[in-house]
Design a protein around this motif. Sequence first.
Motif, PDB file in Angstrom:
ATOM      1  N   VAL A   1     -78.043  48.398  30.727  1.00 46.17           N
ATOM      2  CA  VAL A   1     -77.806  47.793  32.094  1.00 46.17           C
ATOM      3  C   VAL A   1     -76.491  47.241  32.308  1.00 46.17           C
ATOM      4  O   VAL A   1     -76.034  46.706  31.272  1.00 46.17           O
ATOM      5  CB  VAL A   1     -78.951  46.897  32.520  1.00 46.17           C
ATOM      6  CG1 VAL A   1     -80.364  47.428  32.404  1.00 46.17           C
ATOM      7  CG2 VAL A   1     -78.766  45.832  31.798  1.00 46.17           C
ATOM      8  N   PRO A   2     -75.739  47.431  33.456  1.00 43.13           N
ATOM      9  CA  PRO A   2     -74.690  46.751  33.620  1.00 43.13           C
ATOM     10  C   PRO A   2     -74.610  45.227  33.402  1.00 43.13           C
ATOM     11  O   PRO A   2     -75.676  44.520  33.720  1.00 43.13           O
ATOM     12  CB  PRO A   2     -74.404  46.995  35.159  1.00 43.13           C
ATOM     13  CG  PRO A   2     -75.144  48.126  35.758  1.00 43.13           C
ATOM     14  CD  PRO A   2     -76.439  48.076  34.549  1.00 43.13           C
ATOM     15  N   GLN A   3     -73.515  44.940  32.749  1.00 40.05           N
ATOM     16  CA  GLN A   3     -73.616  43.304  32.611  1.00 40.05           C
ATOM     17  C   GLN A   3     -73.021  42.638  33.780  1.00 40.05           C
ATOM     18  O   GLN A   3     -71.978  42.741  34.161  1.00 40.05           O
ATOM     19  CB  GLN A   3     -72.656  43.116  31.156  1.00 40.05           C
ATOM     20  CG  GLN A   3     -72.809  41.617  30.890  1.00 40.05           C
ATOM     21  CD  GLN A   3     -72.114  41.345  29.492  1.00 40.05           C
ATOM     22  OE1 GLN A   3     -71.359  41.972  29.023  1.00 40.05           O
ATOM     23  NE2 GLN A   3     -72.789  40.356  28.941  1.00 40.05           N
TER      24      GLN A   3
ATOM     25  N   LEU B   1     -83.083  41.091  29.568  1.00 40.81           N
ATOM     26  CA  LEU B   1     -83.453  42.439  30.660  1.00 40.81           C
ATOM     27  C   LEU B   1     -82.974  43.816  29.676  1.00 40.81           C
ATOM     28  O   LEU B   1     -83.835  44.665  29.611  1.00 40.81           O
ATOM     29  CB  LEU B   1     -82.383  42.252  31.888  1.00 40.81           C
ATOM     30  CG  LEU B   1     -82.766  43.533  32.692  1.00 40.81           C
ATOM     31  CD1 LEU B   1     -84.220  43.644  33.211  1.00 40.81           C
ATOM     32  CD2 LEU B   1     -81.660  43.554  33.899  1.00 40.81           C
ATOM     33  N   ASN B   2     -81.631  43.708  29.259  1.00 38.00           N
ATOM     34  CA  ASN B   2     -81.387  44.946  28.501  1.00 38.00           C
ATOM     35  C   ASN B   2     -82.245  45.365  27.466  1.00 38.00           C
ATOM     36  O   ASN B   2     -82.650  46.586  27.097  1.00 38.00           O
ATOM     37  CB  ASN B   2     -80.082  44.758  28.046  1.00 38.00           C
ATOM     38  CG  ASN B   2     -79.147  45.874  27.775  1.00 38.00           C
ATOM     39  OD1 ASN B   2     -79.145  46.986  28.297  1.00 38.00           O
ATOM     40  ND2 ASN B   2     -78.928  45.878  26.284  1.00 38.00           N
ATOM     41  N   THR B   3     -82.526  44.457  26.692  1.00 34.45           N
ATOM     42  CA  THR B   3     -83.398  44.497  25.506  1.00 34.45           C
ATOM     43  C   THR B   3     -84.793  45.243  25.784  1.00 34.45           C
ATOM     44  O   THR B   3     -85.291  46.045  25.279  1.00 34.45           O
ATOM     45  CB  THR B   3     -83.547  43.165  24.598  1.00 34.45           C
ATOM     46  OG1 THR B   3     -82.440  42.896  24.054  1.00 34.45           O
ATOM     47  CG2 THR B   3     -84.317  43.485  23.365  1.00 34.45           C
ATOM     48  N   ILE B   4     -85.520  44.418  26.579  1.00 37.45           N
ATOM     49  CA  ILE B   4     -86.757  44.955  27.235  1.00 37.45           C
ATOM     50  C   ILE B   4     -86.883  46.424  27.834  1.00 37.45           C
ATOM     51  O   ILE B   4     -87.918  47.038  27.548  1.00 37.45           O
ATOM     52  CB  ILE B   4     -87.368  43.806  28.200  1.00 37.45           C
ATOM     53  CG1 ILE B   4     -87.757  42.759  27.473  1.00 37.45           C
ATOM     54  CG2 ILE B   4     -88.428  44.479  28.922  1.00 37.45           C
ATOM     55  CD1 ILE B   4     -88.533  41.422  28.215  1.00 37.45           C
ATOM     56  N   LEU B   5     -85.799  46.638  28.452  1.00 41.23           N
ATOM     57  CA  LEU B   5     -85.800  47.993  29.351  1.00 41.23           C
ATOM     58  C   LEU B   5     -85.766  48.902  28.105  1.00 41.23           C
ATOM     59  O   LEU B   5     -86.161  50.081  28.139  1.00 41.23           O
ATOM     60  CB  LEU B   5     -84.706  48.062  30.288  1.00 41.23           C
ATOM     61  CG  LEU B   5     -84.845  47.078  31.442  1.00 41.23           C
ATOM     62  CD1 LEU B   5     -83.749  47.450  32.412  1.00 41.23           C
ATOM     63  CD2 LEU B   5     -86.287  47.519  32.189  1.00 41.23           C
TER      64      LEU B   5
END
Length: 346
Positions: free
Chosen positions: A89-91, A304-308
């Motif tokens: 995801v975008p940071q 968020l990035n890790t879970i997605l």
Amino acid sequence: MNGGLVLSTICPPQWTLRWDTKTSNSRCRIHHKLKTLASSADSAVVSGELLEQVDKELSKGDDRAALSLVKDSHSKPGGLKAFGAARQVPQRLYSLDELKLNSIETSSILAPKDTTLGAIERNLLIAALLGFISAWNAFDFGPEELLYITLPLFFLWTLDTVAFAGGFGSLVLDTIGHNISQKYHNRVIQHEAGHFLIAYMLGILPKGYTLSSLEAFQREGSLNVQAGTVFVDFEFTEQISQGRVTATMLNKFSCIALAGVATEYLLYGYAEGGLSDVNTLDGLLRSLGFTQKKADSQVRWAVLNTILILRRHEQARTLLAKAMSEGKSVGSCIDVIEKNIDETDI
């Protein structure tokens, strides 16, 4: 590559001049399928040989050679496609409401409390106390006998606390937990599989893993080493030693650190293990001079990035956990990821 291709882009042009359209199309599809199957078989053989070599280099301690093999393969056709290929995801600064919209409750991830081991420890203490009382009544112990029993126990407890930072006690408790609690045993496996998968997909090569304190002690010979996954991290170590960590490397480290607690959250609704992972990340951000607002932004993005990523590749993580529970080598675990990753999501 279905249905919309011009025939001449698959078959030699002279074939279309000699055969009628129906025959040509049929034979072309067969020819193309055979080539694809042969190519897949060749790729499987090449990948298998490559991963065997990666295991050999890791066993020799040549981390740079192992990483070079994986990186070179990733850039070649038919190579390892998932290494460093995670879609992210975008940071930016994500609010808690945005995380909730993605069904993420950070309070259940970032404050892990090991209730399973805690309950086991309490029950063991209660059982020991009841056993001591029963023995006292049965053998009519006096003050002198009580001193002889408690003094060695107190000495051993103090020695473990001072010399091994509680390592021996943790090893005993962890070993008991693995043997009497299937929930605890499974949770540790899934936790480490999360670390392994996220690291690999972000371009950090795992080089080994242990799933219990006893296994870690047998491998490392130290009571201060607990179960966990270790990585080829010389690039990160070099940056730390220079006092300068790039944003890219920090992003990778943040996601890998939180991958275990994120995996537990997805499977059980909350995390129990991984408090040291969260504290390590928090300590790194403080050492880099992050303000609380900037640290919160980094952590929320990483969560968020890790879970997605974990959600998109649930099947690969599940099968990876199975391979790790069977004690498969790093190369074999990577092979599981490569064979079960969804190419449309990388």
